[in-house]
Design a protein around this motif. Structure first.
Motif, PDB file in Angstrom:
ATOM      1  N   GLU A 147       0.664  -1.115   0.063  1.00 37.79           N
ATOM      2  CA  GLU A 147      -0.004  -0.046  -0.191  1.00 37.79           C
ATOM      3  C   GLU A 147       0.840   1.296  -0.028  1.00 37.79           C
ATOM      4  OE1 GLU A 147      -2.443  -1.135   3.419  1.00 37.79           O
ATOM      5  OE2 GLU A 147      -0.867  -0.293   4.755  1.00 37.79           O
ATOM      6  N   LYS A 150       1.627   1.574  -3.684  1.00 31.77           N
ATOM      7  CA  LYS A 150       0.455   2.016  -4.300  1.00 31.77           C
ATOM      8  C   LYS A 150      -0.015   3.510  -4.155  1.00 31.77           C
ATOM      9  CE  LYS A 150      -3.560   0.920  -2.115  1.00 31.77           C
ATOM     10  NZ  LYS A 150      -4.388   0.130  -1.390  1.00 31.77           N
ATOM     11  N   LYS A 151       0.225   4.122  -2.914  1.00 34.88           N
ATOM     12  CA  LYS A 151      -0.228   5.421  -2.676  1.00 34.88           C
ATOM     13  C   LYS A 151       1.162   6.490  -3.443  1.00 34.88           C
ATOM     14  CE  LYS A 151      -3.482   6.790  -1.238  1.00 34.88           C
ATOM     15  NZ  LYS A 151      -4.888   6.855  -1.935  1.00 34.88           N
ATOM     16  N   GLU A 154       0.889   7.932  -6.807  1.00 34.63           N
ATOM     17  CA  GLU A 154       0.122   8.972  -6.917  1.00 34.63           C
ATOM     18  C   GLU A 154       0.839  10.322  -6.622  1.00 34.63           C
ATOM     19  OE1 GLU A 154      -3.334   8.994  -4.794  1.00 34.63           O
ATOM     20  OE2 GLU A 154      -3.669   6.710  -4.612  1.00 34.63           O
ATOM     21  N   LEU A 155       1.848  10.177  -6.080  1.00 37.40           N
ATOM     22  CA  LEU A 155       2.632  11.293  -5.722  1.00 37.40           C
ATOM     23  C   LEU A 155       3.984  11.435  -6.779  1.00 37.40           C
ATOM     24  CD1 LEU A 155       3.287  11.152  -1.841  1.00 37.40           C
ATOM     25  CD2 LEU A 155       1.997  12.981  -3.097  1.00 37.40           C
ATOM     26  N   ASN A 166      -2.588  -3.563 -11.718  1.00 39.28           N
ATOM     27  CA  ASN A 166      -3.305  -3.848 -10.311  1.00 39.28           C
ATOM     28  C   ASN A 166      -3.329  -5.266 -10.095  1.00 39.28           C
ATOM     29  OD1 ASN A 166      -4.964  -3.516  -8.211  1.00 39.28           O
ATOM     30  ND2 ASN A 166      -6.882  -3.409  -9.305  1.00 39.28           N
TER      31      ASN A 166
ATOM     32  N   HIS B 169      -9.009  -2.178  -4.891  1.00 37.52           N
ATOM     33  CA  HIS B 169      -8.329  -0.895  -4.455  1.00 37.52           C
ATOM     34  C   HIS B 169      -8.400   0.135  -5.555  1.00 37.52           C
ATOM     35  CE1 HIS B 169      -5.785  -2.969  -1.371  1.00 37.52           C
ATOM     36  NE2 HIS B 169      -7.341  -3.059  -1.062  1.00 37.52           N
ATOM     37  N   MET B 170      -9.240  -0.119  -6.546  1.00 37.52           N
ATOM     38  CA  MET B 170      -9.536   0.739  -7.752  1.00 37.52           C
ATOM     39  C   MET B 170     -10.958   0.767  -7.832  1.00 37.52           C
ATOM     40  SD  MET B 170      -6.555   0.159 -10.539  1.00 37.52           S
ATOM     41  CE  MET B 170      -4.858   0.442 -10.196  1.00 37.52           C
ATOM     42  N   ARG B 172     -12.633   0.859 -10.982  1.00 36.80           N
ATOM     43  CA  ARG B 172     -13.127   0.784 -12.385  1.00 36.80           C
ATOM     44  C   ARG B 172     -14.338  -0.396 -12.320  1.00 36.80           C
ATOM     45  NH1 ARG B 172      -7.359  -1.965 -13.553  1.00 36.80           N
ATOM     46  NH2 ARG B 172      -8.245  -3.084 -12.112  1.00 36.80           N
ATOM     47  N   ALA B 349      -8.465   5.954   2.019  1.00 38.63           N
ATOM     48  CA  ALA B 349      -7.263   5.926   1.257  1.00 38.63           C
ATOM     49  C   ALA B 349      -6.740   4.554   0.776  1.00 38.63           C
ATOM     50  CB  ALA B 349      -6.258   6.639   2.142  1.00 38.63           C
ATOM     51  N   CYS B 350      -7.366   3.705   0.919  1.00 37.84           N
ATOM     52  CA  CYS B 350      -6.976   2.402   0.374  1.00 37.84           C
ATOM     53  C   CYS B 350      -7.142   2.510  -1.415  1.00 37.84           C
ATOM     54  CB  CYS B 350      -7.669   1.155   0.937  1.00 37.84           C
ATOM     55  SG  CYS B 350      -9.481   1.129   0.191  1.00 37.84           S
ATOM     56  N   PHE B 351      -7.971   3.448  -1.662  1.00 42.34           N
ATOM     57  CA  PHE B 351      -8.219   3.442  -3.204  1.00 42.34           C
ATOM     58  C   PHE B 351      -7.132   4.252  -3.844  1.00 42.34           C
ATOM     59  CE2 PHE B 351     -12.481   2.909  -1.415  1.00 42.34           C
ATOM     60  CZ  PHE B 351     -12.727   1.533  -1.817  1.00 42.34           C
ATOM     61  N   THR B 352      -6.742   3.861  -4.979  1.00 38.89           N
ATOM     62  CA  THR B 352      -6.076   4.575  -5.773  1.00 38.89           C
ATOM     63  C   THR B 352      -6.546   4.858  -7.215  1.00 38.89           C
ATOM     64  OG1 THR B 352      -3.638   4.811  -6.716  1.00 38.89           O
ATOM     65  CG2 THR B 352      -4.452   2.675  -6.601  1.00 38.89           C
ATOM     66  N   PRO B 353      -6.712   5.899  -7.589  1.00 38.45           N
ATOM     67  CA  PRO B 353      -6.425   7.352  -7.067  1.00 38.45           C
ATOM     68  C   PRO B 353      -7.720   7.721  -5.983  1.00 38.45           C
ATOM     69  CG  PRO B 353      -7.453   7.656  -9.180  1.00 38.45           C
ATOM     70  CD  PRO B 353      -7.227   6.075  -9.192  1.00 38.45           C
ATOM     71  N   ASN B 354      -7.781   8.502  -5.187  1.00 43.01           N
ATOM     72  CA  ASN B 354      -8.725   8.811  -4.263  1.00 43.01           C
ATOM     73  C   ASN B 354      -9.120  10.353  -4.266  1.00 43.01           C
ATOM     74  OD1 ASN B 354     -10.504   7.824  -2.242  1.00 43.01           O
ATOM     75  ND2 ASN B 354      -9.168   8.597  -0.727  1.00 43.01           N
ATOM     76  N   GLU B 387      -1.154   9.582   1.465  1.00 40.84           N
ATOM     77  CA  GLU B 387      -2.254  10.501   1.074  1.00 40.84           C
ATOM     78  C   GLU B 387      -2.282  12.084   1.617  1.00 40.84           C
ATOM     79  OE1 GLU B 387      -5.865   8.929  -1.027  1.00 40.84           O
ATOM     80  OE2 GLU B 387      -6.912  10.036   0.617  1.00 40.84           O
TER      81      GLU B 387
END
Lengths: 436, 436
Positions: A147, A150-151, A154-155, A166, B169-170, B172, B349-354, B387
Motif C-alpha cells: 500500500e 500504491k499510494k 500518486e505522488l 493492479n 483498490h480501484m 473501475r 485512502a486504500c483506493f488509488t486514486p482517491n 495520502e
C-alpha cells in the motif's frame, strides 16, 4: 567509473551530473572495498566487476541507444512486471535505483518517514535526479502489491510518468482473470511507446530470452547450494550482486556471462574449491528484496563466519524460481495465459492466504541442507512482517533455527545486526557440534 | 457498571471475567472523569452515559439474546461491512474493541510492533479475551483495505472464525462488479449462521433502519457545524462518543435517542446556547478512525481552547455521509447495486486514486465555516499517511491552516500533541484577529 565519459547523455536525461558522479564514485569505492578485496573469487566475476563500473555509464548509453530506435525502456520496482514483453519488443526492463540511504532525506520531504526504505530511496533518487535508470524510463511501471507503493505512485506521477498494474491480493479464478487483463493492458501501454503492435513472434522471443536468464540464475542457485557436496564455490555477496544486476543488464549478455561463471563454478565444485571454510553454517535468507547496493546483511553474515547460499527474496529465488512453459504456447492468448501462470506463482506476502510460501521454504531448507534461516524484512513492510509469524511458527515446529531481522538502510544498526548474527551462528555451531 | 450482573453470560462467552471487569471499571472511570464532568451538557446525553455503563453488560446480553434466536452477530473492523444485511436479518453488527493501549503488549507477542495500534489493540483483546463483543461474534468480518489487517486475519483466524471481504483498490467498472459479488457472498456467509435465506423484504427493512441511523448522524453533523449560526450546541467529545457507539448500539433505539438529542440541540441553537466560548476556533479532523475509547486528540483540542465540529473519519463523516437510495430498489439485484453504490462512495485512502476525497474535504471546510483542520493518522497507517501529502498540498493552495499529527494509543505523546495543538490554535487565533 565511466559516468564522466557519458556526461553529455546524462545531462540530456536530466541527471544532476555532478551529484550523480560523486554518488557513483562513492558507490564504486564501496564495491571495490567489499567485493574486489575478497580472496579466491571466480575469475568470471571480472565481467560483473566491469558491469559495476559501467552500471550508470555504458549500460545507460545502451538503453538510450534502444530508445533512439523507438524501443521501450521501462523502469520497474517489482518482479510482477512482465519483462518478457519488453524484451520481446527489443526494449529494456530495469529495476530502478532504490537501495541507498543517500536519497532518503530528500524523499522524506514528501513521504512519511515510517514507510519502507526501498520506496523512500527510489523516490529520493527521482527528486535528486541521481539515478540514470529512472531518468531513462519511458514510464515507471508501478503495481499495487504494497500500500505504501500504491499510494506513492500518486505522488511520483507528478515527477515522472507512472502506469499502475493492479495485482490482485487473492488468487481465485476471477482474480486471475483480471490479472490477465492487466498483462494485456501492459502490452498496450508499451505499444504506445513503440507506436507499433507487438507481434506474437516477438513476444515468444522475449519469453525465450528471459526463460534463459532465469535458467542461468537457477543454475547458479544449484551450484551454490545443491551441487552434491558441501562446497560453496562462490561468496554470498557475489551471488547476490549477480542477482541484483540481473535486473539491469542486457538479458542475453547477462545470461552468457552468468553461464560462463557457472561453468567455472562447476569446475570449482569438482576441485573441492570452496570459498568458505569447512563446516561454515549454511544459511538461507527469507523475505524482502535487497536492492543494489544493499549488502548490509550479507556483509554481517560473511564477516561473522556464516555463509548465505540462497535468498528467498524478490531479488533472489522468488524472481527466478519459475519459468514460462513455452511448449504450451500456441498463440497470443495461450502466451498470456502462461505468463499469468508464471507471475501468479510468485508467493509474495501481498497475497492472502500465501500458504504455498511456507511449504516452499521448508522444501528449500531440506533441498539445500541448511543449518538455519534469517527472516529479513525491510522496516515497515507490513505484509512480510506479519507473515513472519506464520513462517517462524512453521520453522519452529521443524526445529529449524531462525533469526528475525527488521532493518532499514541506515548504517546505524549494522553493529547490532552483526552482534545478533554472531550469536545466532554460535548457537548453530553449538547445535552442530552436539550433533556430530 | 453492570458487567458483574452479567458474569454468568460473560463466562459462557469465554470472557476473562475478572480482568474484563477491572478493565471496564477503569474505562468507565475514565469516561466519568472526561465526559460526565463537562458542564452545560445536553440533557439527552443521559442515554449515552447509560449506554456507556452498559456497553459490555446489557448490550452484550441483548446481542446474545438475538443469537439464541438464530440471529447473526457479526463483528467488524471497517465501515465496508454491509450492516444493512445483518440488521435486515434481525441480527447485530458491531465494531470490535480496538481503541485501548491496554491490550497491545499481548498482541505484540504475535504481531509486529510497527503496525497500526487499532489492529494490535483488537488482536490483543482477542488474546486476552477481554472484549465481550469479540467473544459474541459468530464470525469476524475482515476486509482487505489495509495490508496489516489483511495479513492479520490469517493469524486471527487461528483464534476466532474470520471471513474476509476482498475490497478492490480501484473503482473501475470491473472492480465494482467483483465488489458486488463480495456483497452477495457476505449474504451467503450470514445465511450459514441463520440457516435460512434472507428475504428481499428483510433486506429492504435493514436498509431502511440503517438509513435512518445515518440520517440521524447527518442531523447531528449539521447541528454541530452547519446550523446557520456560530453556536456549537454539543462538545466534540460527546459528538465523537455518539458516533463511536453508533457502531455498538441497537440501531433503532440509537436512532430514536439520537433524534431526541438533536431536538434538544435544535432548541439550544435557537437559544444561542453554545458549549464553547464565542470565537473558539472551529476545526475538523481528517483521517483515520477513533475507536472507543480513543479520545486523546479531542481531549487535547478541547483543553486547549479549540472546538472540533466534524470528524472526516471512518468513525465519523465517512461512515454516515452516504445513504442507500431506496427509491430505486425494485428487487434483490437493484438493492445490491444500490448498496454497492453507497459502499463504493466511501473515500478510503486504500483506493488509488482517491481524488474525490480532496474535493470533499475542501467543500466540507467551506460548508462548516471552519478555521483549520487537523490531519490525524494512526501510526504506521501507510495509506492515510502517504495520502496526507496530497491533502495538505491541496489545503495549502487554499491557505487552509493544517496540523498533521501521527499518533498511536500510548499516553506518552499526549503532552506533545497538546503543545502542538496549542501552538496551532494560537496561530489560528492570530490569523483571525488580523482578519477582524
Amino acid at each position: 567509473m565511466s559516468v564522466h565519459e557519458h556526461k553529455k547523455l546524462l545531462e540530456e536525461l536530466g541527471v544532476d551530473v555532478e551529484r550523480h558522479a560523486k554518488m557513483m564514485e562513492m558507490g564504486y569505492e564501496g564495491y571495490k572495498n567489499q567485493f574486489m578485496s575478497q580472496t579466491n573469487r571466480p575469475k568470471a566475476m571480472e565481467y560483473f566487476d566491469w558491469f559495476m563500473s559501467e552500471v550508470q555509464g555504458q549500460r545507460i548509453a545502451e538503453i538510450n541507444e534502444l530508445r533512439k530506435n523507438k524501443k521501450p525502456a521501462i523502469g520497474a520496482f517489482c518482479i510482477f512486471v512482465p519483462e518478457e514483453l519488453i524484451v520481446g519488443a527489443g526494449g529494456a526492463c530495469f529495476g530502478l535505483c532504490g537501495g541507498s540511504p543517500a536519497t532518503i532525506a530528500d524523499a522524506e520531504t514528501e513521504l512519511p518517514r515510517n514507510i519502507c526504505p526501498l520506496i523512500k530511496s527510489a523516490y529520493g533518487f527521482k527528486l535528486q535526479k541521481t539515478c540514470a535508470y529512472t531518468q531513462s524510463a519511458d514510464f515507471i511501471y508501478g503495481e499495487t502489491t504494497c500500500e505504501a507503493k500504491k499510494k506513492t505512485w500518486e505522488l511520483l506521477n507528478k515527477h515522472h510518468p507512472v502506469k499502475v498494474m493492479n495485482i490482485p491480493h487473492m488468487k481465485r479464478e476471477k482474480d486471475l482473470k483480471m490479472w490477465k487483463e492487466e498483462l494485456s493492458e501492459f502490452k498496450e501501454h508499451m505499444e504506445e511507446i513503440t507506436k507499433k503492435p507487438l507481434t506474437f513472434e516477438e513476444m515468444k522471443n522475449g519469453v525465450k530470452i528471459v526463460n534463459e536468464k532465469r535458467l542461468a540464475l537457477q543454475r547458479l542457485d544449484e551450484l551454490r547450494s545443491m551441487n552434491g557436496s558441501d562446497v560453496i564455490p562462490i561468496s554470498a555477496k557475489d551471488a547476490l550482486f549477480i542477482t541484483q544486476i540481473s535486473f539491469l543488464d542486457d538479458p542475453v549478455r547477462f545470461t552468457q556471462k552468468l553461464n560462463e561463471l557457472c561453468d567455472e563454478l562447476e569446475q570449482r565444485v569438482k576441485e573441492n574449491n570452496s570459498v568458505y571454510k569447512k563446516d561454515t553454517p549454511r544459511l538461507m535468507v527469507l523475505g524482502t528484496p535487497f536492492a543494489l547496493p544493499n549488502w548490509k546483511l550479507h556483509t554481517a553474515v560473511e564477516t561473522s563466519g556464516g555463509a548465505i547460499v540462497n535468498e528467498e527474496s524478490c531479488i533472489g529465488h522468488r524472481y527466478y524460481k519459475d519459468n514460462v512453459n513455452m511448449e504450451e504456447i500456441k498463440d497470443e492468448d495461450s502466451l498470456m495465459e502462461k505468463l499469468l501462470q508464471k507471475y501468479s506463482s510468485v508467493d509474495c506476502a501481498c497475497f492472502t492466504p500465501n500458504t504455498p510460501r511456507i511449504d516452499k521454504i521448508l522444501k528449500m531448507y531440506k533441498d539445500r541442507k541448511l543449518d538455519g534461516v534469517i527472516y529479513y524484512s525491510l522496516s515497515f513492510c507490513h505484509t512480510y512482517n506479519v507473515e513472519a509469524k506464520l513462517v517462524t511458527d512453521a520453522l519452529e515446529k521443524e526445529n529449524i533455527p531462525c533469526l528475525v531481522i527488521e532493518s532499514d538502510y541506515s548504517p546505524e544498526d549494522a553493529g547490532q545486526i552483526k552482534t545478533r548474527v554472531e550469536a545466532f551462528l554460535e548457537s548453530i555451531n553449538f547445535k552442530n557440534m552436539k550433533k556430530n
